[in-house]
Design a protein around this motif. Sequence first.
Motif, PDB file in Angstrom:
ATOM      1  N   ARG A  79       8.921  -4.865  -4.605  1.00  0.00           N
ATOM      2  CA  ARG A  79       8.728  -3.676  -5.450  1.00  0.00           C
ATOM      3  C   ARG A  79       7.810  -3.995  -6.632  1.00  0.00           C
ATOM      4  O   ARG A  79       7.147  -3.094  -7.161  1.00  0.00           O
ATOM      5  CB  ARG A  79      10.074  -3.138  -5.943  1.00  0.00           C
ATOM      6  N   GLN A  80       7.766  -5.240  -7.054  1.00  0.00           N
ATOM      7  CA  GLN A  80       6.824  -5.598  -8.124  1.00  0.00           C
ATOM      8  C   GLN A  80       5.387  -5.512  -7.618  1.00  0.00           C
ATOM      9  O   GLN A  80       4.510  -4.979  -8.312  1.00  0.00           O
ATOM     10  CB  GLN A  80       7.119  -7.008  -8.636  1.00  0.00           C
ATOM     11  N   ARG A  81       5.141  -6.031  -6.419  1.00  0.00           N
ATOM     12  CA  ARG A  81       3.792  -5.925  -5.860  1.00  0.00           C
ATOM     13  C   ARG A  81       3.429  -4.463  -5.621  1.00  0.00           C
ATOM     14  O   ARG A  81       2.293  -4.039  -5.882  1.00  0.00           O
ATOM     15  CB  ARG A  81       3.706  -6.724  -4.556  1.00  0.00           C
ATOM     16  N   ALA A  82       4.394  -3.699  -5.142  1.00  0.00           N
ATOM     17  CA  ALA A  82       4.128  -2.271  -4.910  1.00  0.00           C
ATOM     18  C   ALA A  82       3.833  -1.548  -6.224  1.00  0.00           C
ATOM     19  O   ALA A  82       2.975  -0.662  -6.277  1.00  0.00           O
ATOM     20  CB  ALA A  82       5.318  -1.635  -4.204  1.00  0.00           C
ATOM     21  N   ALA A  83       4.529  -1.924  -7.293  1.00  0.00           N
ATOM     22  CA  ALA A  83       4.295  -1.289  -8.591  1.00  0.00           C
ATOM     23  C   ALA A  83       2.902  -1.606  -9.107  1.00  0.00           C
ATOM     24  O   ALA A  83       2.218  -0.743  -9.674  1.00  0.00           O
ATOM     25  CB  ALA A  83       5.352  -1.747  -9.594  1.00  0.00           C
ATOM     26  N   ILE A  84       2.446  -2.857  -8.922  1.00  0.00           N
ATOM     27  CA  ILE A  84       1.088  -3.218  -9.336  1.00  0.00           C
ATOM     28  C   ILE A  84       0.071  -2.351  -8.602  1.00  0.00           C
ATOM     29  O   ILE A  84      -0.865  -1.805  -9.199  1.00  0.00           O
ATOM     30  CB  ILE A  84       0.829  -4.711  -9.075  1.00  0.00           C
TER      31      ILE A  84
END
Length: 436
Positions: A319-324
């Motif tokens: 989800r961190q990569r998706a948020a970026i």
Amino acid sequence: MDLERFVAEHSSATSLGLYGSSDPARGLAALDAAARAVGGIPHPDEPNHSLPNWCTAVMREGVPVFHLDMQDNRDYAGRVARILLDSIAAAGADGRLEPYRWPDPGYEADHRAGIFEGERTNLDGRGLLPGFPDGFPVPDDAEPVLAQRLPDGGEHVAWRRDGAPLADYPQRLRAFGCELGPASAGNHTEALGMARLALWRDGAGGTLSLYREPRWPGHPPTRWYASVVWRPTADRPPETVDGPPGGWPGPPEFDAAAARRLAASLVPAEHADGVAMLLAFGEANGVLEPVMRSVGRGPAALTHLAAHAAPFVRPLADRQRAAIRDVSIVLTANWAVAGTTHHVKPPTVAVDADGFRYEATARGRFLTVLDPAGTEVAETVLSILEPARFLQNLLRDLRAGRRPDPGLLARLLADLDPDRVAAATGACWLIPAAAH
């Protein structure tokens, strides 16, 4: 002068003056039109970006001047030369376009010392400006880097020392007879680690500012500055101090908390989280851009990028990569509409099963070369590099403590999801941490 040859030989530092113009304002308008036209040329390797890093037109001591940095893209010199000549002709401007002749001001200017708005001027034989009293001390082991006349009549001189703060300079001023008092450095406190003191001597005075160069990701500050503003009349400080406050200059490290404080000092509260996120993107870019450069170009570049960047990106949660990726595509879409430099094309926005936005065209291209895991790494890396590139001027100004244009900032940060902003910010700070 062979204009095309001059531009080709100075492609990263072109400075041309329109000398002898009977109407300098018309000449400046012509060069400004040329700068905007050159800025609209797409970069040969990255068509979504502008060819030049920097292109502008300014008036310098009554001479219209065209400045251009297009790095090593010398093949465009002929096109730039034609744009310049056509713009001058279209505006009906006269004069001779020649290499700009920089005056000798008695110092080599350093733009990092420019903490005040003012007209640049020349130092006198003492290495000062005329309003400074005779015998006024200059810092030891430092060189002058800026002299200005300020709009309010004050005079400003700045010096730079490499390697160490000018912490001894306040005592030199006290020995000269100056009284020192506390003064506010405003937004420069967080951006430049600045300590500012009031100065007073025999009814005249001003301020002393001690500070460092703006932070740059991956590069600890090494240049330190002292600048004095002097006015013929000044109020005596009601309170005297011996020098900067205890603990100055403070730690050189820049972390998430420091970025949040800097953002809060520059913009309204409703934009502070967004600006802190932009600063975090800049820090992550400082790690990933060298990786991008190291893989070169060609058919295998994406494969090498995914492999070399994996240690920094794969430890992030999904989800961190998706948020970026989500916030990156929103920033790109907003900049495509509202951006003032480094023009980009609107992205192709798609939404995944979890509601996160991503760039559909880029993902499709990556999947023809990489497996899904490699695609996710490459997407995340380019989602950081892309905004850091087109926002490089804004990031530079933020790090220097310059407040952004409120309207431009509002348009840039529109439609961002606050939770994803927070997630992307935290994720970006994990990337430089992984590099240490």
